[in-house]
Design a protein around this motif. Structure first.
Motif, PDB file in Angstrom:
ATOM      1  N   LEU A 117       3.390 -11.505 -10.153  1.00  0.00           N
ATOM      2  CA  LEU A 117       4.754 -11.062  -9.876  1.00  0.00           C
ATOM      3  C   LEU A 117       5.783 -12.045 -10.420  1.00  0.00           C
ATOM      4  CD1 LEU A 117       4.495  -9.708  -6.229  1.00  0.00           C
ATOM      5  CD2 LEU A 117       4.670  -8.403  -8.353  1.00  0.00           C
ATOM      6  N   ILE A 118       5.374 -13.297 -10.692  1.00  0.00           N
ATOM      7  CA  ILE A 118       6.278 -14.299 -11.227  1.00  0.00           C
ATOM      8  C   ILE A 118       6.110 -14.431 -12.735  1.00  0.00           C
ATOM      9  CG2 ILE A 118       6.944 -16.732 -11.124  1.00  0.00           C
ATOM     10  CD1 ILE A 118       6.003 -16.774  -8.251  1.00  0.00           C
ATOM     11  N   THR A 119       4.871 -14.517 -13.194  1.00  0.00           N
ATOM     12  CA  THR A 119       4.626 -14.717 -14.618  1.00  0.00           C
ATOM     13  C   THR A 119       4.765 -13.434 -15.428  1.00  0.00           C
ATOM     14  OG1 THR A 119       2.254 -14.395 -14.251  1.00  0.00           O
ATOM     15  CG2 THR A 119       3.103 -16.652 -14.129  1.00  0.00           C
ATOM     16  N   GLY A 194      18.892 -17.976  -4.661  1.00  0.00           N
ATOM     17  CA  GLY A 194      17.851 -17.820  -3.650  1.00  0.00           C
ATOM     18  C   GLY A 194      17.557 -19.168  -3.029  1.00  0.00           C
ATOM     19  N   THR A 195      18.029 -19.398  -1.824  1.00  0.00           N
ATOM     20  CA  THR A 195      17.971 -20.716  -1.203  1.00  0.00           C
ATOM     21  C   THR A 195      16.908 -20.833  -0.118  1.00  0.00           C
ATOM     22  OG1 THR A 195      19.719 -20.046   0.346  1.00  0.00           O
ATOM     23  CG2 THR A 195      20.399 -21.142  -1.680  1.00  0.00           C
ATOM     24  N   ARG A 196      16.077 -19.827   0.069  1.00  0.00           N
ATOM     25  CA  ARG A 196      15.024 -19.926   1.076  1.00  0.00           C
ATOM     26  C   ARG A 196      13.779 -20.587   0.476  1.00  0.00           C
ATOM     27  NH1 ARG A 196      15.065 -14.222   4.512  1.00  0.00           N
ATOM     28  NH2 ARG A 196      17.149 -14.490   5.418  1.00  0.00           N
ATOM     29  N   ARG A 201      10.612 -20.686  -7.492  1.00  0.00           N
ATOM     30  CA  ARG A 201       9.934 -20.395  -8.759  1.00  0.00           C
ATOM     31  C   ARG A 201      10.298 -19.014  -9.284  1.00  0.00           C
ATOM     32  NH1 ARG A 201       3.373 -20.159  -9.770  1.00  0.00           N
ATOM     33  NH2 ARG A 201       3.468 -19.823 -12.034  1.00  0.00           N
ATOM     34  N   ALA A 202      10.337 -18.017  -8.417  1.00  0.00           N
ATOM     35  CA  ALA A 202      10.688 -16.667  -8.861  1.00  0.00           C
ATOM     36  C   ALA A 202      12.125 -16.604  -9.363  1.00  0.00           C
ATOM     37  CB  ALA A 202      10.480 -15.673  -7.713  1.00  0.00           C
ATOM     38  N   GLY A 345      11.855 -10.261  -9.796  1.00  0.00           N
ATOM     39  CA  GLY A 345      11.154 -10.120 -11.072  1.00  0.00           C
ATOM     40  C   GLY A 345      11.600  -8.891 -11.840  1.00  0.00           C
ATOM     41  N   VAL A 346      11.800  -7.781 -11.137  1.00  0.00           N
ATOM     42  CA  VAL A 346      12.288  -6.565 -11.794  1.00  0.00           C
ATOM     43  C   VAL A 346      13.695  -6.780 -12.357  1.00  0.00           C
ATOM     44  CG1 VAL A 346      12.997  -4.184 -11.377  1.00  0.00           C
ATOM     45  CG2 VAL A 346      10.829  -5.014 -10.471  1.00  0.00           C
TER      46      VAL A 346
END
Length: 417
Positions: A117-119, A194-196, A201-202, A345-346
């Protein structure tokens, strides 16, 4: 209990066959489990015993078939006992052992791989309800924590938890992907926030794909409303439509050196001028064209600053979040790391597709300009040739008229005599 069937197979001769025989004989007792709990009606009753020695002997007999492929001298030399192996031969033996061991055991089918989902995130066209359901994007909060503004997104209630409609999630996610695609295609600036924990990485990968920027630690209040005080000392670089820094020519660098020398720097040889075009310090910081926020609850200050300057925002809205705090809400579970990675990712893939579309459009425009330039040069050449031909014809006619006039004059002189 489901019986375990272990079979040792080998598709090619291997020197590790004896080692596998010893290893399998040691674990022979593991296959003596009963098959009373097997769901397969054709499974044998009673204890299941796999004769590993028979399987190894069959594998050895299959591998003992002489091969028609000729062996190289290095392979023949590597079989001489007592001679040390080279690095290449050790690597070849290691690869052969890996191939032999890969064929032992079960074969894994399709399964969930968290890093994909990341790569390699899916594109907006690949969004399906099954994918959203598997990521847990439909799970909301308890019914006591809901925000009434999310009523149109909620599908139902199960065990005291609101469930978000998967059709609504897919529709809003596709709409947000179109917005990101359009902004990236027009060369806009996109910020992913995105601070959580676990989102860094995502967020970074999505920003790299869209050639945007990211915030993963903390949003500094005043970054948009008081940008000149916080970012005024940062120099701005000029990029072209292909996101490449515009380089200075040698003449421009020399003029910049002379300007700096006239401002107070006397020694021009010691002046260091950067190769890229830069805007003056008083130009001011640049505001983003789109902000993607993965956790709106922790970034209310940022959303207020964006609303003050009419900057569109995209946010993941859970059942306990006010959907009016962002411009393009995506109703989904913001606590599920898998769902957040899928959504960002989308959006990152949509930004990448928009950026590539801009590159293709720029290449087409450059090709059209080149064709127009060639056509203009060809028309100018044809016009110059026509003008030259006309001038030659005029000169020829003038010369013919002069010669005719001269002949008439000669005839008149002869007649007068």
């Amino acid at each position: 209990m489901i019986p375990r069937r272990v079979v040792a197979r080998s598709s090619q001769p291997s020197r590790l066959l004896s080692r596998y025989t010893l290893c399998l004989c040691q674990h022979r007792s593991l296959s003596t489990e009963t098959s009373s709990g097997s769901s397969d009606p054709a499974a044998p009753k009673g204890p299941l015993i796999v004769d590993f020695e028979e399987q190894v002997r069959l594998a050895a007999s299959e591998s003992s078939i002489p091969s028609t492929v000729p062996r190289t001298p290095s392979q023949i030399q590597s079989q001489i006992p007592g001679k040390p192996l080279t690095k290449l031969q050790e690597y070849q033996h290691l690869k052969a052992a890996k191939r032999a061991s890969d064929e032992i055991g079960a074969i894994l089918g399709e399964h969930y791989k968290p890093h994909e989902l990341i790569t390699n995130p899916p594109s907006p066209r690949d969004i399906t309800l099954e994918l959203l359901l598997a990521s847990g994007a439909h799970l909301g909060h308890a019914t006591a924590l809901w925000n009434p503004g999310n009523q149109r997104f909620i599908f139902g209630i199960r065990q005291g938890i609101h469930l978000i409609s998967l059709d609504v999630i897919a529709a809003h996610l596709r709409r947000a992907a179109k917005v990101v695609h359009g902004v990236s295609k027009n060369g806009g600036i996109i910020i992913f926030v995105g601070t959580r924990d676990g989102q860094e990485r995502a967020v970074v990968e999505a920003a790299k794909r869209a050639k945007g920027y990211h915030v993963t630690e903390r949003w500094v209040p005043g970054t948009i409303t008081n940008k000149d005080q916080l970012l005024g000392d940062q120099k701005l670089r000029v990029l072209n439509h292909l996101d490449q820094e515009i380089r200075l020519t040698e003449k421009q660098r020399l003029l910049l050196k002379e300007k700096l020398a006239a401002a107070g720097n006397k020694d021009m040889d010691k002046l260091k001028v950067q190769d890229t075009v830069q805007l003056p310090d008083g130009y001011g910081a640049v505001r983003p064209d789109l902000v993607v926020c993965l956790n709106p609850l922790e970034n209310k200050t940022m959303l207020q600053e964006c609303a003050q300057y009419r900057i569109p925002t995209i946010g993941i809205i859970d059942t306990d979040v006010d959907p009016t705090c962002v411009t393009y809400p995506i109703p989904a579970n913001d606590d599920s790391l898998r769902a957040v990675q899928l959504i960002v990712g989308v959006l990152g893939r949509a930004g990448q597709e928009g950026r590539l579309a801009r590159y293709e459009a720029e290449a087409d425009n450059a090709e059209k300009l080149e064709r127009l330039q060639r056509r203009l040069e060809e028309s100018n050449r044809i016009r110059d040739e026509a003008v030259a031909t006309t001038q030659i014809q005029k000169d020829a006619e003038q010369a013919a008229s002069e010669s005719r006039q001269h002949e008439l004059e000669q005839e008149s002189l002869i007649s007068n005599r």
